[in-house]
Design a protein around this motif. Sequence first.
Motif, PDB file in Angstrom:
ATOM      1  N   GLU A 191       0.834  -1.206   0.000  1.00 28.41           N
ATOM      2  CA  GLU A 191       0.000   0.000   0.000  1.00 28.41           C
ATOM      3  C   GLU A 191       0.868   1.254   0.000  1.00 28.41           C
ATOM      4  N   LYS A 192       2.021   1.171   0.661  1.00 26.99           N
ATOM      5  CA  LYS A 192       2.962   2.295   0.642  1.00 26.99           C
ATOM      6  C   LYS A 192       3.491   2.519  -0.773  1.00 26.99           C
ATOM      7  N   VAL A 193       3.839   1.423  -1.473  1.00 32.10           N
ATOM      8  CA  VAL A 193       4.294   1.523  -2.861  1.00 32.10           C
ATOM      9  C   VAL A 193       3.208   2.144  -3.731  1.00 32.10           C
ATOM     10  N   ASN A 194       1.981   1.666  -3.552  1.00 33.17           N
ATOM     11  CA  ASN A 194       0.862   2.179  -4.338  1.00 33.17           C
ATOM     12  C   ASN A 194       0.680   3.674  -4.113  1.00 33.17           C
ATOM     13  N   LYS A 195       0.808   4.102  -2.864  1.00 36.30           N
ATOM     14  CA  LYS A 195       0.672   5.514  -2.524  1.00 36.30           C
ATOM     15  C   LYS A 195       1.760   6.344  -3.187  1.00 36.30           C
ATOM     16  N   GLU A 196       2.991   5.823  -3.170  1.00 40.43           N
ATOM     17  CA  GLU A 196       4.098   6.559  -3.788  1.00 40.43           C
ATOM     18  C   GLU A 196       3.930   6.649  -5.301  1.00 40.43           C
ATOM     19  N   LEU A 197       3.408   5.585  -5.914  1.00 38.25           N
ATOM     20  CA  LEU A 197       3.137   5.626  -7.354  1.00 38.25           C
ATOM     21  C   LEU A 197       2.101   6.694  -7.676  1.00 38.25           C
ATOM     22  N   LYS A 198       1.060   6.766  -6.855  1.00 36.69           N
ATOM     23  CA  LYS A 198       0.011   7.761  -7.080  1.00 36.69           C
ATOM     24  C   LYS A 198       0.522   9.183  -6.907  1.00 36.69           C
ATOM     25  N   SER A 199       1.567   9.332  -6.089  1.00 38.94           N
ATOM     26  CA  SER A 199       2.139  10.667  -5.871  1.00 38.94           C
ATOM     27  C   SER A 199       3.146  11.040  -6.949  1.00 38.94           C
ATOM     28  N   GLY A 200       3.398  10.112  -7.902  1.00 40.52           N
ATOM     29  CA  GLY A 200       4.265  10.433  -9.031  1.00 40.52           C
ATOM     30  C   GLY A 200       5.613   9.757  -9.037  1.00 40.52           C
ATOM     31  N   SER A 201       5.863   8.893  -8.079  1.00 37.76           N
ATOM     32  CA  SER A 201       7.160   8.193  -8.052  1.00 37.76           C
ATOM     33  C   SER A 201       7.285   7.240  -9.240  1.00 37.76           C
ATOM     34  N   SER A 202       8.519   6.997  -9.649  1.00 40.46           N
ATOM     35  CA  SER A 202       8.798   6.117 -10.780  1.00 40.46           C
ATOM     36  C   SER A 202       8.635   4.654 -10.379  1.00 40.46           C
ATOM     37  N   PHE A 203       7.885   3.904 -11.193  1.00 38.17           N
ATOM     38  CA  PHE A 203       7.719   2.463 -10.950  1.00 38.17           C
ATOM     39  C   PHE A 203       9.080   1.774 -10.993  1.00 38.17           C
ATOM     40  N   THR A 204       9.893   2.145 -11.970  1.00 36.82           N
ATOM     41  CA  THR A 204      11.220   1.543 -12.128  1.00 36.82           C
ATOM     42  C   THR A 204      12.081   1.765 -10.898  1.00 36.82           C
ATOM     43  N   ALA A 205      12.098   3.012 -10.411  1.00 38.95           N
ATOM     44  CA  ALA A 205      12.928   3.337  -9.243  1.00 38.95           C
ATOM     45  C   ALA A 205      12.435   2.613  -7.998  1.00 38.95           C
ATOM     46  N   LEU A 206      11.118   2.542  -7.814  1.00 42.22           N
ATOM     47  CA  LEU A 206      10.573   1.845  -6.652  1.00 42.22           C
ATOM     48  C   LEU A 206      10.871   0.350  -6.708  1.00 42.22           C
ATOM     49  N   ALA A 207      10.795  -0.217  -7.907  1.00 41.57           N
ATOM     50  CA  ALA A 207      11.108  -1.644  -8.054  1.00 41.57           C
ATOM     51  C   ALA A 207      12.558  -1.913  -7.668  1.00 41.57           C
ATOM     52  N   MET A 208      13.459  -1.077  -8.129  1.00 41.90           N
ATOM     53  CA  MET A 208      14.879  -1.261  -7.819  1.00 41.90           C
ATOM     54  C   MET A 208      15.147  -1.090  -6.326  1.00 41.90           C
ATOM     55  N   GLU A 209      14.385  -0.212  -5.701  1.00 43.65           N
ATOM     56  CA  GLU A 209      14.607   0.084  -4.281  1.00 43.65           C
ATOM     57  C   GLU A 209      13.920  -0.913  -3.352  1.00 43.65           C
ATOM     58  N   MET A 210      12.699  -1.347  -3.702  1.00 40.82           N
ATOM     59  CA  MET A 210      11.872  -2.049  -2.727  1.00 40.82           C
ATOM     60  C   MET A 210      11.523  -3.498  -3.075  1.00 40.82           C
ATOM     61  N   SER A 211      11.567  -3.878  -4.366  1.00 43.47           N
ATOM     62  CA  SER A 211      11.098  -5.211  -4.735  1.00 43.47           C
ATOM     63  C   SER A 211      12.015  -6.295  -4.192  1.00 43.47           C
ATOM     64  N   GLN A 212      11.419  -7.339  -3.644  1.00 51.02           N
ATOM     65  CA  GLN A 212      12.218  -8.449  -3.119  1.00 51.02           C
ATOM     66  C   GLN A 212      12.495  -9.506  -4.182  1.00 51.02           C
ATOM     67  N   ASP A 213      11.970  -9.309  -5.388  1.00 49.89           N
ATOM     68  CA  ASP A 213      12.319 -10.192  -6.502  1.00 49.89           C
ATOM     69  C   ASP A 213      13.617  -9.666  -7.112  1.00 49.89           C
ATOM     70  N   GLU A 214      14.734 -10.222  -6.651  1.00 50.52           N
ATOM     71  CA  GLU A 214      16.038  -9.677  -7.018  1.00 50.52           C
ATOM     72  C   GLU A 214      16.289  -9.729  -8.519  1.00 50.52           C
ATOM     73  N   PHE A 215      15.790 -10.778  -9.169  1.00 54.89           N
ATOM     74  CA  PHE A 215      16.042 -10.938 -10.601  1.00 54.89           C
ATOM     75  C   PHE A 215      15.463  -9.774 -11.399  1.00 54.89           C
ATOM     76  N   SER A 216      14.205  -9.411 -11.124  1.00 51.25           N
ATOM     77  CA  SER A 216      13.573  -8.339 -11.892  1.00 51.25           C
ATOM     78  C   SER A 216      13.852  -6.960 -11.298  1.00 51.25           C
ATOM     79  N   ALA A 217      14.133  -6.901  -9.998  1.00 52.52           N
ATOM     80  CA  ALA A 217      14.374  -5.603  -9.366  1.00 52.52           C
ATOM     81  C   ALA A 217      15.540  -4.879 -10.024  1.00 52.52           C
ATOM     82  N   ASN A 218      16.586  -5.632 -10.357  1.00 54.95           N
ATOM     83  CA  ASN A 218      17.749  -5.016 -11.006  1.00 54.95           C
ATOM     84  C   ASN A 218      17.415  -4.430 -12.367  1.00 54.95           C
ATOM     85  N   GLN A 219      16.299  -4.890 -12.955  1.00 51.37           N
ATOM     86  CA  GLN A 219      15.855  -4.387 -14.257  1.00 51.37           C
ATOM     87  C   GLN A 219      14.689  -3.407 -14.108  1.00 51.37           C
ATOM     88  N   GLY A 220      14.502  -2.896 -12.911  1.00 49.25           N
ATOM     89  CA  GLY A 220      13.403  -1.967 -12.690  1.00 49.25           C
ATOM     90  C   GLY A 220      12.049  -2.645 -12.643  1.00 49.25           C
TER      91      GLY A 220
END
Length: 304
Positions: free
Chosen positions: A181-210
């Motif tokens: 829900e925090k990620v969703n809120k940040e996306l709605k506020s204009g944050s980059s999906f790619t940047a959030l994925a690299m910072e927060m996603s626990q799927d290491e394989f795809s996180a490195n690719q945004g």
Amino acid sequence: MNTKVLWSMIVGLIVLNFLTIAYFISNQGEKIKEVVSISNADVSSGENVAKIGDTQITRQEWLNELEVRYGKETLENMIDKQVIKQMAEKYNITISDDILEREVKMIKTMYNTLDNEEINDEQSFREQIESSLLLEELLTKDVVISEEELEKYYNDNKELYDIPKTYQLSHIVVPTKEEAEKVNKELKSGSSFTALAMEMSQDEFSANQGGVLGYMSEDIEYLPAEYFETAETLSENEWSDPIKVEGGYAIILLHETIDGVKYSYDEVKNQIRRQIAIEQMRGSISVQPFWDEVEVSWFYDEQQ
């Protein structure tokens, strides 16, 4: 594996490799033109473009390095494009919109590892595919394949021409619903999906690719069924609410949807002719055989 299917995959990989190299070189050429333009325009900085302690890098040193690294490949790619264009005009070879659209779909859905950087510039991507198709037509223009052989190839390999509904997806996976829900809120506020994925996603394989997953269809077993059910409800470039998945929660982003289609024999007959002809060729797919025909001369001839 069926021999014909294996060969088709090999041919496809050759074509995709041609596209990837051409696309990479094209991008490098654009970068070179961009930095040259910037350096020419930025006269206020004098002749130096960087300073490291007491050491300075001049504009000319910088441009010389760019030419050494990318100059020959970029120029060769530019020449190849013009050679293909001129030869296609000479032999009255064209690629229809329907054929180009079919090839784009087949490449995207067959090679789901294509990432956003490779296909974000849709026009450039399509131009590279069109150029590749023109080259194939030029190389195989005199090859005649019997109707019987063409039909047998199609009947033996119908699965190659049956494209499932496919979604180009990215995702962010986090352990808890609160984090999702925090990620969703940040996306709605204009944050980059790619940047959030690299910072927060626990799927290491795809996180490195945004967060990029690529082009996926429902027969991809390692993705949750909920991804496809949710993707069906999204518009392109829209992200989902948090989805409960094994090990946590996911938010998916739908980039593109490709509708499924089954191509008939008549629709792919000439494509099959090219495939069989290329299978019979010796050596790699190259524009070089046509350079002499259009009388190419270039800067690097003088250095040999």
